[in-house]
Write an enzyme that holds these catalytic residues in place. Sequence first.
Site, PDB file in Angstrom:
ATOM      1  N   THR A   7       0.827  -1.322   0.059  1.00 42.87           N
ATOM      2  CA  THR A   7      -0.080  -0.052  -0.005  1.00 42.87           C
ATOM      3  C   THR A   7       0.914   1.332  -0.006  1.00 42.87           C
ATOM      4  O   THR A   7       2.026   1.200   0.407  1.00 42.87           O
ATOM      5  CB  THR A   7      -0.770   0.182   1.370  1.00 42.87           C
ATOM      6  N   GLY A   8       0.056   2.503  -0.559  1.00 39.65           N
ATOM      7  CA  GLY A   8       1.179   3.571  -0.459  1.00 39.65           C
ATOM      8  C   GLY A   8       2.191   3.258  -1.655  1.00 39.65           C
ATOM      9  O   GLY A   8       3.451   3.992  -1.130  1.00 39.65           O
ATOM     10  N   ALA A   9       2.312   2.395  -2.524  1.00 42.67           N
ATOM     11  CA  ALA A   9       3.492   2.169  -3.173  1.00 42.67           C
ATOM     12  C   ALA A   9       4.117   3.312  -4.069  1.00 42.67           C
ATOM     13  O   ALA A   9       5.222   2.787  -4.558  1.00 42.67           O
ATOM     14  CB  ALA A   9       2.991   0.778  -4.385  1.00 42.67           C
ATOM     15  N   TYR A 149      -1.500  11.150  15.031  1.00 40.01           N
ATOM     16  CA  TYR A 149      -0.643  10.303  14.070  1.00 40.01           C
ATOM     17  C   TYR A 149       0.334   9.488  15.232  1.00 40.01           C
ATOM     18  O   TYR A 149       0.355   8.340  14.792  1.00 40.01           O
ATOM     19  CB  TYR A 149       0.293  11.002  13.391  1.00 40.01           C
TER      20      TYR A 149
END
Length: 241
Positions: A7-9, A149
């Site tokens: 993910t978030g590649a 975060y």
Amino acid sequence: MKTALVTGATGAIGSKICQMLANRGYFIYIHYNTNADAAIKLQEELETRYKAKSAIISADLSLPEGPENLSKQITGSIDVLIYNCGAQHYGLLTDFSDRSINETMQLHLLSAISVTRSVIPEMVRNKAGKVIMISSVWGEVGAACETVYSAAKGGLNAFVKALSKELAPSSIQVNSVSPGVIATPMLDQFSEIEKAELASDIPAGRFGEPDEVAHAVEFLISDKADYISGHILSINGSWFT
């Protein structure tokens, strides 16, 4: 051929992880949210440079329906899951809206749990698998103006430790890589003076490189790390030890 989901590649770290996986002969699911052009460019690079096969998938993992939308685009089993998301929101806690809090927790924690839940049944059936979460130094020590975060990444680390105990009997390893300051475009919001001051606070005297995060991931997904699980691997130049 083993299959990996990243993910978030399309980000700086994600793309380096994809290159590493391609070099190791994986079929790669390249996930992105909004940057389709970057995903296509990365896929072309992996095919040209490494002769790697891949598929591009898209989902907004900051939304509750994101994990299901992602899962619908995957066929077959996943051997390696790399959950990597880099969006951050800066500001005092009192300045955060409910929507911003919910999106941050969804992206960095809740979607990570949901995506993992979707891939582990096949891993358990195969009695093999690697799950790697890309966390953050702030998940270990916390940071002012990044409280939500920090909370999400701290929860992610706790999830890794707990899930590793569940999956160890099935020969599945679950670990987290926890970067400090890495030289990515996320630092562009700071001036050169601010970046120099930040680097001077790090005992190693510099920022980490995306390649160095990918090298850590490479070790954790290898057979050499089969007895390592539930570990938070810090990559921060001794910034926080």
